[in-house]
Design an enzyme around this catalytic site. Structure first.
Site, PDB file in Angstrom:
ATOM      1  N   ASP A 257      41.813  25.470  20.368  1.00 26.01           N
ATOM      2  CA  ASP A 257      43.163  26.218  20.331  1.00 26.01           C
ATOM      3  C   ASP A 257      43.663  27.482  19.749  1.00 26.01           C
ATOM      4  O   ASP A 257      43.403  27.016  18.108  1.00 26.01           O
ATOM      5  CB  ASP A 257      44.850  25.065  20.225  1.00 26.01           C
ATOM      6  CG  ASP A 257      45.858  25.527  21.035  1.00 26.01           C
ATOM      7  OD1 ASP A 257      45.452  27.321  21.179  1.00 26.01           O
ATOM      8  OD2 ASP A 257      46.734  25.496  20.670  1.00 26.01           O
TER       9      ASP A 257
ATOM     10  N   ASP B 108      53.968  37.864  35.324  1.00 22.77           N
ATOM     11  CA  ASP B 108      55.049  38.641  34.633  1.00 22.77           C
ATOM     12  C   ASP B 108      55.101  40.050  36.436  1.00 22.77           C
ATOM     13  O   ASP B 108      56.146  40.904  36.267  1.00 22.77           O
ATOM     14  CB  ASP B 108      55.205  39.293  33.179  1.00 22.77           C
ATOM     15  CG  ASP B 108      54.935  38.150  32.586  1.00 22.77           C
ATOM     16  OD1 ASP B 108      56.133  36.962  32.734  1.00 22.77           O
ATOM     17  OD2 ASP B 108      54.805  38.026  31.395  1.00 22.77           O
TER      18      ASP B 108
ATOM     19  N   ASP C 279      53.493  40.999  29.870  1.00 25.37           N
ATOM     20  CA  ASP C 279      51.737  41.495  29.499  1.00 25.37           C
ATOM     21  C   ASP C 279      50.891  40.685  30.795  1.00 25.37           C
ATOM     22  O   ASP C 279      50.036  41.463  31.113  1.00 25.37           O
ATOM     23  CB  ASP C 279      51.622  40.910  28.842  1.00 25.37           C
ATOM     24  CG  ASP C 279      51.705  39.631  28.077  1.00 25.37           C
ATOM     25  OD1 ASP C 279      52.488  39.180  28.622  1.00 25.37           O
ATOM     26  OD2 ASP C 279      51.484  39.520  26.814  1.00 25.37           O
TER      27      ASP C 279
ATOM     28  N   ASP D  72      61.514  37.986  25.795  1.00 26.12           N
ATOM     29  CA  ASP D  72      61.432  37.166  26.100  1.00 26.12           C
ATOM     30  C   ASP D  72      61.926  36.782  24.132  1.00 26.12           C
ATOM     31  O   ASP D  72      61.548  37.671  23.798  1.00 26.12           O
ATOM     32  CB  ASP D  72      59.352  37.558  26.034  1.00 26.12           C
ATOM     33  CG  ASP D  72      58.806  37.173  27.018  1.00 26.12           C
ATOM     34  OD1 ASP D  72      59.939  36.310  28.185  1.00 26.12           O
ATOM     35  OD2 ASP D  72      58.026  37.668  28.013  1.00 26.12           O
TER      36      ASP D  72
ATOM     37  N   SER E  66      47.857  20.499  26.378  1.00 26.30           N
ATOM     38  CA  SER E  66      46.317  20.453  26.282  1.00 26.30           C
ATOM     39  C   SER E  66      45.512  19.142  25.519  1.00 26.30           C
ATOM     40  O   SER E  66      46.876  18.730  25.622  1.00 26.30           O
ATOM     41  CB  SER E  66      46.378  22.115  25.827  1.00 26.30           C
ATOM     42  OG  SER E  66      46.846  22.115  24.174  1.00 26.30           O
TER      43      SER E  66
ATOM     44  N   THR F  98      51.203  22.403  33.906  1.00 22.67           N
ATOM     45  CA  THR F  98      50.950  20.907  33.661  1.00 22.67           C
ATOM     46  C   THR F  98      51.394  21.122  32.177  1.00 22.67           C
ATOM     47  O   THR F  98      52.058  19.956  31.172  1.00 22.67           O
ATOM     48  CB  THR F  98      49.638  20.696  32.768  1.00 22.67           C
ATOM     49  OG1 THR F  98      49.264  21.364  31.480  1.00 22.67           O
ATOM     50  CG2 THR F  98      48.588  20.278  34.401  1.00 22.67           C
TER      51      THR F  98
END
Length: 662
Positions: free
Chosen positions: A311, A495, A491, A274, A351, A348
């Site tokens: 957020d 995944d 994690d 990642d 946010s 999507t």
């Protein structure tokens, strides 16, 4: 090692039989004693490796305390022993409680002390509904209240499996160990056949030379020859090498479910990593507001801040801070306006926040997200996506930043520039992996331009942009179809399929239970870069096994020149001479046939003890290719394995004769 033990037993019987017939031989007794020492030293190597693991297991057992659990049943709490908990039971834990079993947080949020498992004193956050919901039995809740769903049965908890693994109780031999054992068994069978037929050839040579008894073919001498020729060194150390490999992994706070996983890590040739938190620092920060031409940067900052108030990610918080610093925009209490927040989802890729219509003003819908998602959102609302915005997105991406587009209703307000920093030294580490023949693939949700810029800066071999869980799984299968072994980290629940498919799947301990069960390793520190260390440990395990196997076989060749000439030293000698023409093979110039045999047996036992530290520590690791490793092993451990017995046996021979032990 079984043959060595049987040989020691047989020599012991011969010595006892000679004693009964008043024919005691100190030479035979010494051979028997040193054969038993060989068996003892081999068992000591394995016991020492297992002892280190058991010491770790004792500290883990202290964390496995029997506690009382507050189990929920039909809306009421019942206090029951933790041993009575079953899978899918719901338990309540508050500040000060020990978590009684492995599980997932299904309600609430709390800080948890996991030092009993990870050794890290700083508490961590565990909450429901995210990728940090897994909790481990034996850890302690520090604050707040959570409800946990038990995910494992008693006896198979994470701590139980960890203890069993470090103790070596359930360690199964890996495919490479099995293959090597078959090779060693084949070599042993060949040498056994040679030694068994040797007396017949010896007796024939004695008859033809007219020298009965010239060859020393007693049972203890033949047994000593066999034990010195078969690969007892690697046979005695093989188990210790495997156990110490797992031990090195555990000391780095990584739990492997089997030795196969550690071994597979050493054969990995493709790494999926990642970007965020692994290649980069993972804390992308907002650095600039880029409004559309004719637009207001302050209006863009205001809308971006409103969309980011709920957020809690580092990116979201940095947007709030940047708007505050640049335009003095303070956080607003949006709950009073009945605002409805729209959370981010992988589908999507956006946010935002919705404000209902009031006081004559229409509904206000603010969104921030990826350029592609926002283009689709604007066009779906009947708006126009400006070309200037597309150009700004491309410019940010080319600089290695992440662009977020902000939209209010159907109008594009501008672009937020997020910047992540590539970790120092990561490019050099990828260069080392490349030397080992390992290809690195960066996985990111960024657009292709941003991904390409970060990939170039980090020095990875390939990248996957805008990757979804399905894309990861598909890429792993494609690599495996080409014959590659693949490793990856993860994690989240999304995944889990990729972790299960990968040859080495390292799940983060902070992740979900599904991810931890899907992977074959769990990183207790939850550090994604640990995957590189895992591969290095696996490589070191295979290198150590190969190096000591090379050394052991080379040893056997050298010991041949010590014992075999000694057995036939007097054959074909002229009348009255003690040495025949075969004495020319005694290139070590050993003093006598007895001291030659005894020196070889003693060296064969002591070399196991001498190599135990190397087996436990592992050979020094260097990030080079397989061909270079092979050449290095042949030079250091092949040539060294030939030379060491010549030196060692000669020194022991001098000592034996000096002490008069023959």
């Amino acid at each position: 090692m079984l043959l060595t033990e049987l040989g020691a037993l047989l020599c012991t019987v011969v010595v006892l039989s000679d004693l009964m017939h008043r024919q005691f031989s100190a030479f035979d007794l010494q051979i028997a004693v040193w054969l038993w020492f060989t068996v003892l030293f081999a068992n000591f190597a394995e016991a020492l490796a297992e002892g280190r693991g058991k010491a770790q297991a004792e500290s883990l057992k202290k964390a496995r305390t029997t506690t009382m659990a507050r189990r929920q049943h039909q809306g009421q709490e019942q206090r029951v022993p933790a041993t009575l908990l079953r899978k899918d039971d719901h338990v309540v834990c508050e500040a000060g409680d020990i978590i009684p079993a492995d599980g997932e947080v299904i309600d609430g949020i709390a800080t948890v002390d996991e030092s009993a498992i990870t050794g890290e004193s700083a508490p961590v956050i565990r909450e429901s509904g995210g990728d940090r919901s897994a909790v481990t039995g034996g850890t302690k809740v520090i604050s707040d209240r959570i409800v946990i769903r038990v995910t494992s049965e008693q006896g198979s908890m994470f701590l139980d499996r960890m203890i069993a693994m470090v103790e070596g109780a359930k360690r199964q031999r890996t495919p490479n160990e099995i293959a090597l054992s078959i090779l060693l068994t084949g070599l042993t069978a060949v040498f056994l056949l040679a030694v068994v037929t040797l007396p017949a050839f010896g007796r024939y040579s004695e008859q033809q030379a007219g020298q009965p008894g010239a060859a020393n073919l007693s049972l203890p001498v033949l047994t000593a020859l066999l034990v010195c020729l078969i690969p007892t060194t690697i046979g005695g150390l093989l188990s210790a090498i495997g156990i110490s490999g797992i031990d090195r992994l555990i000391r780095r706070n990584v739990l492997a479910t089997s030795g196969r996983a550690v071994e597979a890590a050493g054969d990995i040739n493709v790494l999926l990593l990642d970007k965020t938190g692994t290649i980069t620092l993972g804390n992308r920060q907002a650095t600039a507001f880029l409004p559309v031409p004719g637009g207001s940067a302050e209006r863009l900052a205001d809308a971006a801040q409103l969309a980011s108030l709920a957020d809690e990610t580092p990116e979201g918080r940095s947007i709030v801070v940047l708007a505050k610093d640049q335009f003095k925009l303070r956080g607003r209490e949006v709950s009073q306006t009945h605002a409805r927040f729209v959370p981010f989802t992988a589908q999507t890729r956006m946010s935002g926040v919705d404000f209902p219509a009031r006081d004559g003003a229409g509904e206000r819908r603010i969104r921030k997200g990826s350029a592609e998602a926002m283009r689709a959102f604007v066009e779906h609302q009947g708006g126009v996506y400006p070309k200037e915005t597309a150009q700004a997105v491309e410019d940010v991406a080319r600089q290695g930043g992440t662009p977020l587009v902000v939209v209010e209703n159907c109008s594009v307000l501008g672009v937020i520039q997020l910047k992540d920093v590539v970790k120092g030294g990561i490019r050099e580490r990828f260069g080392q992996l490349r030397k080992m023949g390992i290809r690195t693939v960066m996985i990111t949700g960024d657009n292709p331009l941003t991904a390409a810029a970060i990939a170039a800066e980090a020095g990875v071999d390939d990248f996957m942009a805008q990757a979804t869980p399905e894309d990861k799984l598909r890429r792993i299968r494609q690599e495996q179809a080409k014959g590659h072994l693949v490793a990856m980290t993860g994690d989240g629940t999304n995944d889990a399929p990729a972790l299960a498919q990968a040859d080495v799947g390292v799940a983060m301990n902070t992740g979900t239970q599904a991810a931890r069960e899907a992977g074959n390793m769990v990183d207790l520190d939850s550090n994604p870069t640990k995957l590189i260390e895992v591969v290095e440990i696996g490589k070191q395990l295979l290198m150590t096994r190969g190096a000591l196997t090379t050394f052991s076989i080379a040893n056997d060749v050298a010991k041949y020149f010590a014992i075999l000439p000694a057995m036939f030293l007097g054959l074909y000698a002229v009348t009255g001479a003690t040495r025949g023409p075969l004495a020319a093979l005694n290139i070590m110039w050993l003093a006598s046939p007895q001291s030659a045999v005894l020196s070889a047996v003693i060296f064969n036992a002591l070399i196991i003890i001498a190599l135990i530290p190397l087996a436990l520590r592992g050979v020094s690791y260097r990030p080079v290719g397989a061909a270079a490793v092979l050449r290095r092993n042949l030079v250091i451990y092949g040539v060294g394995g030939l030379i060491a017995p010549f030196v060692g046996i000669k020194v022991i021979d001098l000592g034996i004769n000096l002490l008069g032990l023959t």
